[in-house]
Enzyme design. Sequence first.
Site, mmCIF file in Angstrom:
data_model
loop_
_atom_site.group_PDB
_atom_site.id
_atom_site.type_symbol
_atom_site.label_atom_id
_atom_site.label_comp_id
_atom_site.label_asym_id
_atom_site.label_seq_id
_atom_site.Cartn_x
_atom_site.Cartn_y
_atom_site.Cartn_z
ATOM 1 C CB SER A 92 25.096 52.645 72.823
ATOM 2 O OG SER A 92 25.516 51.216 73.054
ATOM 3 N NE ARG A 104 32.494 52.076 83.006
ATOM 4 C CZ ARG A 104 31.432 52.616 82.191
ATOM 5 N NH1 ARG A 104 30.505 52.007 81.525
ATOM 6 N NH2 ARG A 104 31.456 53.945 81.843
ATOM 7 C CG ASP A 115 30.762 51.233 67.286
ATOM 8 O OD1 ASP A 115 31.369 50.295 67.967
ATOM 9 O OD2 ASP A 115 29.758 51.830 67.273
ATOM 10 C CG HIS A 133 29.902 51.801 71.121
ATOM 11 N ND1 HIS A 133 29.101 51.866 70.249
ATOM 12 C CD2 HIS A 133 29.487 51.780 72.401
ATOM 13 C CE1 HIS A 133 27.870 51.922 70.778
ATOM 14 N NE2 HIS A 133 28.100 51.741 72.000
ATOM 15 C CG ASP A 134 32.823 55.651 74.853
ATOM 16 O OD1 ASP A 134 31.584 55.295 75.015
ATOM 17 O OD2 ASP A 134 33.545 55.804 75.764
#
Lengths: 368, 368
Positions: B149, B219, B315, B348-349
């Site tokens: 990232s 967040r 992702d 994405h994580d």
Amino acid sequence: MATASIITANDVLTLPELALDGGQTLRDVKVAYETYGTLAADRGNAVLICHATTGDQHVASTNPRTGRPGWWDRMVGPGKPIDTSRFFVICANVLGGCMGSTGPSSLAPDGQPYGMRFPVITIRDMVRAQVALLDALGIERLHTIAGGSMGGMQALSLASSWPERAARVLVIAATGAMGAQNIAFQEVGRQAIMADPDWQGGAYYGTGKAPDAGLAVARMAAHITYLSETSLTEKFGRRLQDRTAKSFGFDADFQVESYLRHQGLSFTERFDANSYLYITRAMSYFDLAEEHQGRLADSFAGSPARFCVVSFDSDWLYPTAVSRRLVHALSAAGAPVSFVELSAPFGHDSFLLDVPALDRVVAGFLGQ
Amino acid sequence: MATASIITANDVLTLPELALDGGQTLRDVKVAYETYGTLAADRGNAVLICHATTGDQHVASTNPRTGRPGWWDRMVGPGKPIDTSRFFVICANVLGGCMGSTGPSSLAPDGQPYGMRFPVITIRDMVRAQVALLDALGIERLHTIAGGSMGGMQALSLASSWPERAARVLVIAATGAMGAQNIAFQEVGRQAIMADPDWQGGAYYGTGKAPDAGLAVARMAAHITYLSETSLTEKFGRRLQDRTAKSFGFDADFQVESYLRHQGLSFTERFDANSYLYITRAMSYFDLAEEHQGRLADSFAGSPARFCVVSFDSDWLYPTAVSRRLVHALSAAGAPVSFVELSAPFGHDSFLLDVPALDRVVAGFLGQ
């Protein structure tokens, strides 16, 4: 001007009471609606259009708050796909809304605005108010019920709970049950509003303050989900706004930032924050299969209606996969259903924008 | 405990000054970092790991604020893919951060916290501070620079601006230029923070208040983008949280709502809101091709490094398409580059989670 002239009524129905899914009963319920065209003698040409999350009854008339054309002006009118020279078109502001129908900004029986005393409603409650409107208009069976996004959910809810009330059901860019990602985005929007101190527990009416900052953030986040990555890239890319170099600050350097800020800000001028809470809550609660032990097909058992389901290939909020699931359920229930995935670059908002293929699908389905 | 014991240093370097891309010069710049393993006599075994947006230097040691294992504990350690019995691993908190490196919460030369007086920084400025750290450690050329990232963007920035400083560049789930949709999501996060009255124009330090509500909303919105729709559905679906029926209220009825609220709230306990503003600003400014008339390949002209680019099929924040664009540019520049799209369900994580195929790719690339 041309659009305003085709309205045949802009009226408010008052229902003495409305029993809700949550168990409460609302008194003195207003349903603000518009009609276009003429109801046939046999009352067989009525088309009910259901609006999306932040839509309203001004489907093809100038919106009095924004001065802009109706949200589906391109689709509804004489000679248009939903042809008002042929059909009697009805569109009502949803229960919980803020454009004339009873919602959290309306006065409760005690003369004070409901605020958060307004009961949590469901998509079916929204439909229930519209069924009462059909009763008042003397319409036993709709030629068609149609809607995109939350409007499509209302169409499905009517087909499931009042199956005799519509001969045709047109569902665009919608779902039979709200998914986890969408519930998550809706929760972010609500938290943004409720985090704004000006929200004041929902009792901001008459205080001279409203949670505009929180509502704008909620709208910005939601707005991103309405567009495709491709359309954002084509429309804005990394282009700068009114400058030739980055500011090395926190201004809206990029066009996409400026655009989003404008979307958030202008939304607060036309929408009530509490309505946003209640309407997104109704959406996150939406799951047609819930009362049928998770079997979506059972929601449509014995339905006499014909269905048309439309999805868009660039819609990542209600992607084709959820429409396909719906179509499988309808097929399993034995309902006649046609399904088309249209190619359009605009993401979820494609149902509102210039997609000629959608016009043809809508006109074709209504002409069947 | 086992993880903490492998650290060989947990230190802070002070740079007298650091010239920034924006034209300003920061004085007395702290770079907080950790090292693991032993630097070889020829100094040829150093691996710099760059962290993502909200990461820190605690790559494989217990995080002192949360008490949880390092964010890449599964990847870094003796016998692990980035093997600390073989490599000397360095990880520094980025400039602009809030874990010991100089950022907006640090004291300015006047003894007061910078707040919004902190200059807007770029990804290259973050790398510049780390290059100074390498200088201080006597490391002329890294064996590998690696990151996921925003960490991957730093790796690319080093490869572009300091091409002699790394022999291998490992870029995971990143991009050569921030796209419009990501700029949009980053702007929503910043607006959520700045809309919070407790932000106080960034001068909230020492006031007993901080824009926690806004930071939590930022967040929450970002967190949704880190996960795939599939993983959210599998993990939460429409399951209710600690109840058997919907509350018909605005509590966190759904598990996914409760999870998101927790993610937002716990984030405020470990992260500074102004740091979030500056770091996301640096990301939205990131475009390697900008200084090369839009030709990304020119960013890597004559680079002597080998590259490995990794994307994940789930992702949607940094999808495979942007990695492919990067790989095309690297190939056009004549750089040796291997590219792999891994299948992993976590969105994405995925770069942080249990994806054994990633372990093999990382170990393999470092072993070349």
